[in-house]
Design a protein around this motif. Structure first.
Motif, PDB file in Angstrom:
ATOM      1  N   VAL A  98       5.545   9.833  -0.459  1.00 36.72           N
ATOM      2  CA  VAL A  98       4.733   8.999   0.419  1.00 36.72           C
ATOM      3  C   VAL A  98       5.263   7.573   0.359  1.00 36.72           C
ATOM      4  O   VAL A  98       5.786   7.133  -0.669  1.00 36.72           O
ATOM      5  CB  VAL A  98       3.232   9.009   0.038  1.00 36.72           C
ATOM      6  N   PHE A  99       5.155   6.874   1.463  1.00 43.13           N
ATOM      7  CA  PHE A  99       5.446   5.447   1.506  1.00 43.13           C
ATOM      8  C   PHE A  99       4.153   4.661   1.307  1.00 43.13           C
ATOM      9  O   PHE A  99       3.077   5.092   1.735  1.00 43.13           O
ATOM     10  CB  PHE A  99       6.014   5.054   2.870  1.00 43.13           C
ATOM     11  N   MET A 100       4.266   3.514   0.660  1.00 41.65           N
ATOM     12  CA  MET A 100       3.199   2.521   0.711  1.00 41.65           C
ATOM     13  C   MET A 100       3.747   1.334   1.483  1.00 41.65           C
ATOM     14  O   MET A 100       4.844   0.844   1.185  1.00 41.65           O
ATOM     15  CB  MET A 100       2.749   2.083  -0.680  1.00 41.65           C
ATOM     16  N   GLY A 101       3.011   0.870   2.503  1.00 40.17           N
ATOM     17  CA  GLY A 101       3.506  -0.221   3.325  1.00 40.17           C
ATOM     18  C   GLY A 101       2.384  -1.008   3.960  1.00 40.17           C
ATOM     19  O   GLY A 101       1.200  -0.647   3.856  1.00 40.17           O
ATOM     20  N   LYS A 102       2.741  -2.062   4.638  1.00 39.93           N
ATOM     21  CA  LYS A 102       1.765  -2.969   5.216  1.00 39.93           C
ATOM     22  C   LYS A 102       0.925  -2.272   6.290  1.00 39.93           C
ATOM     23  O   LYS A 102       1.392  -1.370   6.990  1.00 39.93           O
ATOM     24  CB  LYS A 102       2.463  -4.197   5.809  1.00 39.93           C
ATOM     25  N   SER A 126      -5.968  -8.349   0.921  1.00 37.97           N
ATOM     26  CA  SER A 126      -7.261  -7.773   0.539  1.00 37.97           C
ATOM     27  C   SER A 126      -7.144  -7.075  -0.811  1.00 37.97           C
ATOM     28  O   SER A 126      -6.418  -6.088  -0.947  1.00 37.97           O
ATOM     29  CB  SER A 126      -7.735  -6.778   1.604  1.00 37.97           C
ATOM     30  N   MET A 127      -7.891  -7.552  -1.797  1.00 37.39           N
ATOM     31  CA  MET A 127      -7.881  -6.928  -3.118  1.00 37.39           C
ATOM     32  C   MET A 127      -8.487  -5.530  -3.054  1.00 37.39           C
ATOM     33  O   MET A 127      -8.038  -4.617  -3.757  1.00 37.39           O
ATOM     34  CB  MET A 127      -8.650  -7.802  -4.111  1.00 37.39           C
ATOM     35  N   MET A 128      -9.515  -5.346  -2.230  1.00 32.18           N
ATOM     36  CA  MET A 128     -10.148  -4.037  -2.098  1.00 32.18           C
ATOM     37  C   MET A 128      -9.178  -3.024  -1.493  1.00 32.18           C
ATOM     38  O   MET A 128      -9.100  -1.876  -1.933  1.00 32.18           O
ATOM     39  CB  MET A 128     -11.410  -4.138  -1.249  1.00 32.18           C
ATOM     40  N   SER A 129      -8.442  -3.470  -0.470  1.00 33.95           N
ATOM     41  CA  SER A 129      -7.448  -2.588   0.146  1.00 33.95           C
ATOM     42  C   SER A 129      -6.362  -2.214  -0.859  1.00 33.95           C
ATOM     43  O   SER A 129      -5.936  -1.055  -0.924  1.00 33.95           O
ATOM     44  CB  SER A 129      -6.811  -3.265   1.364  1.00 33.95           C
ATOM     45  N   ALA A 130      -5.935  -3.180  -1.658  1.00 31.96           N
ATOM     46  CA  ALA A 130      -4.919  -2.922  -2.673  1.00 31.96           C
ATOM     47  C   ALA A 130      -5.429  -1.930  -3.711  1.00 31.96           C
ATOM     48  O   ALA A 130      -4.707  -1.014  -4.121  1.00 31.96           O
ATOM     49  CB  ALA A 130      -4.499  -4.225  -3.338  1.00 31.96           C
ATOM     50  N   PHE A 131      -6.677  -2.107  -4.117  1.00 26.20           N
ATOM     51  CA  PHE A 131      -7.268  -1.188  -5.109  1.00 26.20           C
ATOM     52  C   PHE A 131      -7.282   0.241  -4.572  1.00 26.20           C
ATOM     53  O   PHE A 131      -6.885   1.177  -5.266  1.00 26.20           O
ATOM     54  CB  PHE A 131      -8.688  -1.647  -5.451  1.00 26.20           C
ATOM     55  N   ARG A 132      -7.742   0.398  -3.324  1.00 29.71           N
ATOM     56  CA  ARG A 132      -7.814   1.733  -2.730  1.00 29.71           C
ATOM     57  C   ARG A 132      -6.415   2.339  -2.568  1.00 29.71           C
ATOM     58  O   ARG A 132      -6.204   3.529  -2.803  1.00 29.71           O
ATOM     59  CB  ARG A 132      -8.519   1.677  -1.374  1.00 29.71           C
ATOM     60  N   ALA A 133      -5.461   1.498  -2.137  1.00 30.28           N
ATOM     61  CA  ALA A 133      -4.105   1.984  -1.901  1.00 30.28           C
ATOM     62  C   ALA A 133      -3.460   2.468  -3.200  1.00 30.28           C
ATOM     63  O   ALA A 133      -2.855   3.548  -3.238  1.00 30.28           O
ATOM     64  CB  ALA A 133      -3.260   0.887  -1.266  1.00 30.28           C
ATOM     65  N   ALA A 137      -2.281   6.108  -4.360  1.00 30.91           N
ATOM     66  CA  ALA A 137      -0.898   6.309  -4.815  1.00 30.91           C
ATOM     67  C   ALA A 137      -0.879   7.038  -6.152  1.00 30.91           C
ATOM     68  O   ALA A 137      -0.063   7.946  -6.371  1.00 30.91           O
ATOM     69  CB  ALA A 137      -0.191   4.960  -4.926  1.00 30.91           C
ATOM     70  N   GLY A 138      -1.787   6.651  -7.062  1.00 30.56           N
ATOM     71  CA  GLY A 138      -1.878   7.321  -8.351  1.00 30.56           C
ATOM     72  C   GLY A 138      -2.221   8.794  -8.209  1.00 30.56           C
ATOM     73  O   GLY A 138      -1.677   9.644  -8.927  1.00 30.56           O
ATOM     74  N   GLY A 144       2.530  15.161  -8.159  1.00 28.51           N
ATOM     75  CA  GLY A 144       3.967  15.411  -8.246  1.00 28.51           C
ATOM     76  C   GLY A 144       4.782  14.823  -7.118  1.00 28.51           C
ATOM     77  O   GLY A 144       5.969  15.150  -6.972  1.00 28.51           O
ATOM     78  N   LYS A 145       4.192  13.955  -6.327  1.00 31.15           N
ATOM     79  CA  LYS A 145       4.922  13.345  -5.206  1.00 31.15           C
ATOM     80  C   LYS A 145       5.607  12.055  -5.661  1.00 31.15           C
ATOM     81  O   LYS A 145       5.154  11.378  -6.579  1.00 31.15           O
ATOM     82  CB  LYS A 145       3.968  13.049  -4.046  1.00 31.15           C
ATOM     83  N   HIS A 146       6.703  11.710  -4.970  1.00 32.31           N
ATOM     84  CA  HIS A 146       7.324  10.407  -5.163  1.00 32.31           C
ATOM     85  C   HIS A 146       6.536   9.362  -4.380  1.00 32.31           C
ATOM     86  O   HIS A 146       5.940   9.665  -3.342  1.00 32.31           O
ATOM     87  CB  HIS A 146       8.763  10.384  -4.624  1.00 32.31           C
ATOM     88  N   LEU A 147       6.562   8.120  -4.884  1.00 28.99           N
ATOM     89  CA  LEU A 147       6.033   6.984  -4.135  1.00 28.99           C
ATOM     90  C   LEU A 147       7.204   6.072  -3.796  1.00 28.99           C
ATOM     91  O   LEU A 147       7.949   5.654  -4.684  1.00 28.99           O
ATOM     92  CB  LEU A 147       5.001   6.223  -4.963  1.00 28.99           C
ATOM     93  N   VAL A 148       7.375   5.770  -2.515  1.00 30.48           N
ATOM     94  CA  VAL A 148       8.431   4.856  -2.073  1.00 30.48           C
ATOM     95  C   VAL A 148       7.771   3.527  -1.721  1.00 30.48           C
ATOM     96  O   VAL A 148       6.832   3.477  -0.909  1.00 30.48           O
ATOM     97  CB  VAL A 148       9.177   5.398  -0.840  1.00 30.48           C
ATOM     98  N   ILE A 149       8.266   2.462  -2.335  1.00 26.03           N
ATOM     99  CA  ILE A 149       7.654   1.152  -2.107  1.00 26.03           C
ATOM    100  C   ILE A 149       8.734   0.067  -2.167  1.00 26.03           C
ATOM    101  O   ILE A 149       9.701   0.172  -2.929  1.00 26.03           O
ATOM    102  CB  ILE A 149       6.542   0.885  -3.157  1.00 26.03           C
ATOM    103  N   PHE A 150       8.576  -0.937  -1.332  1.00 31.41           N
ATOM    104  CA  PHE A 150       9.453  -2.110  -1.361  1.00 31.41           C
ATOM    105  C   PHE A 150       8.686  -3.216  -2.089  1.00 31.41           C
ATOM    106  O   PHE A 150       7.780  -3.835  -1.505  1.00 31.41           O
ATOM    107  CB  PHE A 150       9.828  -2.539   0.055  1.00 31.41           C
ATOM    108  N   PRO A 151       9.000  -3.466  -3.365  1.00 31.63           N
ATOM    109  CA  PRO A 151       8.150  -4.339  -4.188  1.00 31.63           C
ATOM    110  C   PRO A 151       8.162  -5.815  -3.801  1.00 31.63           C
ATOM    111  O   PRO A 151       7.337  -6.576  -4.305  1.00 31.63           O
ATOM    112  CB  PRO A 151       8.701  -4.131  -5.600  1.00 31.63           C
ATOM    113  N   GLU A 152       9.067  -6.221  -2.909  1.00 36.99           N
ATOM    114  CA  GLU A 152       9.020  -7.605  -2.427  1.00 36.99           C
ATOM    115  C   GLU A 152       7.778  -7.833  -1.565  1.00 36.99           C
ATOM    116  O   GLU A 152       7.279  -8.958  -1.471  1.00 36.99           O
ATOM    117  CB  GLU A 152      10.267  -7.929  -1.604  1.00 36.99           C
TER     118      GLU A 152
END
Length: 249
Positions: A98-102, A126-133, A137-138, A144-152
């Protein structure tokens, strides 16, 4: 003349994206309605990315510091300078991911259906959105899925782009779940198409990507997240510097 060619190529690329995605859309929509949709959705995404790149002259070349054991899952962290980076990660990742993105990606014609189904949108202020996201992701990592994220968290506004500071979230998440970080350096995608290409156009060529050795987090504590973040940042930044120096020498 070069600028005209890059503008024409960008229009050609965008038309190719739209045509190929439209062709695959019935199947993508069908599987987006199914509970067990990850494998099929990601397989279709791979075909879409591969075909659109092939027809537009983008070739993705990967070098590996060591052989990756794809039976394990990873948080894949890469630098981000171009829309081509998304394709680079799709062609790299194995199994389900899965991707995490804006959150804005929900509105995009192509990415929208994925971020409404299998990917994870994040509202950056949004801190709430970040918490849910990150909670979601966890859950995906535990399955067993990969998480794809651009940490910048953004594409550099300067041109040529400069590596931006990393966010803490992916590294805390990796330690909490005992999942290895897989650092990836995308060396030159910005040179072929910076951001979405609207300012400088695009040009066909080889996308040069370095996949680093995974970093095991099993024995790390939550307090090690900052050091882990700095370690991954330095790996990617040092590789970018070496690449730029080799070009100028």
């Amino acid at each position: 003349m070069k600028r005209l060619f890059k503008s024409i190529h960008l229009y050609y690329f965008q038309i190719s994206l739209a045509l190929i995605f439209s062709t695959l859309y019935p199947a993508i929509f069908f599987f987006s309605r199914k509970p067990a949709k990850f494998h099929a959705m990601n397989r279709l995404r791979w075909y879409f990315s591969y075909l659109s790149s092939l027809f537009s002259g983008f070739i993705f070349r990967y070098t590996f510091e060591e052989k990756i054991d794809w039976s394990k899952n990873y948080i894949i962290c890469a630098n981000h300078t171009s829309n081509l980076d998304i394709t680079a990660m799709i062609l790299l990742a194995k199994r389900n991911y899965v991707f995490m993105g804006k959150e804005e990606l929900l509105k995009n014609f192509i990415t929208g259906i994925y971020f409404r189904t299998i990917d994870i949108p994040l509202k950056r202020d949004s801190m709430m959105s970040a918490f849910r996201a990150f909670k979601k992701a966890g859950e995906n990592l535990k399955e067993g899925k990969h998480l794809v994220i651009f940490p910048e968290g953004m594409i550099s506004e300067s041109y040529p782009p400069v590596l931006q500071p990393f966010k803490n979230g992916p590294f805390k998440l990796a330690i909490e779940n005992g999942v290895s970080i897989l650092p990836v350096t995308i060396r030159n995608n910005w040179n072929l198409m910076w951001d979405d290409g609207k300012q400088h156009g695009s040009t066909p060529g080889i996308c040069d990507i370095c996949v680093h050795a995974p970093i095991n987090t099993i024995e790390m504590a939550e307090t090690d997240a900052e050091a882990l973040k700095d370690r991954v940042y330095n790996i990617i930044n040092d590789t970018l510097i070496i690449h730029e120096n080799s070009k100028s020498s």
